[in-house]
Design an enzyme around this catalytic site. Structure first.
Site: not given
Ligand code: HH2
Length: 274
Positions: A220, A254
């Site tokens: 992140k 995750r």
């Molecule tokens: N972060 C992302 C997506 N889904 N779900 C949960 N429960 N917690 C999180 O912190 C979380 C999530 C971030 O998504 P994105 O920025 O689209 O990238 P990536 O899916 O590659 O992590």
């Protein structure tokens, strides 16, 4: 503690690793339909080989500034990947905000529904209450397109905990048993670096809600800010953050970098054994 996750009963005695499987054309050079699905399935199996305990399949990017995806498009991305993996014997999570897709994913064998929107769309909990899917309820402030512009809290830990407590109650009222519920403070979702750090430090307070915590810190922007590195160079910082999340009470991590996090957890688990 354990989590009832579809037909799986997962022990939470040790932290679990959820590997991220993105089925978004922008993640793949081809951009066509067949290739992203095949590539996602291959990537998913690689993550399991590296030690993922669960997989999180997502067809809509929720990065700050990302544009929404239609139900049809999201369905075309997610369901074929889910169907290809369902017999592999690994609990599959689907990352979606859409009740229709939640229902279809549960019917196609998903074990967990992960909603960054906290199941706030009407009927989201109802869509899967009758299945045996677990739910991951995440906190966010605002919407992905604008949420990083000016996040504001009085006491971020208290506000996030209060929201999650209220959504746990809503899940219960919709008929979802407590053993099917996971909560997530939503690192980076409408939070400044200071908010994210406060939440990480205060995770034990969130854990007092008595429901397992999932933490998503992997790659992140807070890791980028702290290390000065682009997305591809954030493995070490992400692993450090993952261990800190476990230290403060996270039960599920995750992550994109399963092999690296798995090794760190092997050391962690050995030190924490009686
Ligand atoms: N972060 C992302 C997506 N889904 N779900 C949960 N429960 N917690 C999180 O912190 C979380 C999530 C971030 O998504 P994105 O920025 O689209 O990238 P990536 O899916 O590659 O992590």
């Amino acid at each position: 503690m354990f989590l009832q996750c579809g037909s799986y009963r997962l022990s939470l005695e040790r932290p679990l690793l959820m590997g991220v499987v993105n089925v978004t054309p922008d993640s793949f050079s081809d951009g066509g339909r067949f290739f992203p699905v095949a590539a996602a399935v291959k990537h998913a199996r690689q993550l399991v080989a590296e030690g993922a305990d669960l997989l999180d399949i997502g067809g809509e990017s929720t990065r700050p500034g990302a544009a929404p995806v239609s139900l049809d498009e999201e369905r075309r991305r997610v369901l074929p990947v889910l169907e290809a993996l369902v017999a592999d014997g690994v609990p599959l999570s689907v990352d979606t905000q859409k009740p229709e897709l939640m229902r279809e994913a549960a019917a196609s064998g998903a074990s967990l529904i992960n909603d960054i929107n906290g199941f706030e769309i009407a009927d989201a909990f109802a869509a899967i209450a009758g299945s045996n899917c677990a739910v991951c309820i995440m906190h966010k402030q605002g919407e992905p397109q604008t949420m990083q512009q000016a996040p504001q809290y009085g006491d971020v830990v208290a506000e996030v905990s209060g929201y999650l407590q209220q959504r746990i109650a809503a899940a219960g009222a919709a008929g979802i048993a407590r053993e099917r519920i996971v909560i997530d403070p939503g690192f980076g979702f409408g939070k400044t670096l200071a908010h994210n750090l406060a939440l990480l430090r205060g995770l034990a307070h969130v854990a007092e809600l008595g429901v397992p915590i999932l933490a998503g810190l992997s790659r992140k922007s807070m890791i980028g800010t702290l290390t000065g590195r682009g997305v591809d160079g954030r493995v070490f910082g992400s692993v450090a953050a993952a261990l800190l999340a476990v230290r403060y009470g996270a039960a599920i991590l995750r992550v994109h970098d399963v092999a690296a996090t798995r090794d760190a957890l092997a050391v962690w688990n050995a030190v924490n054994q009686d």
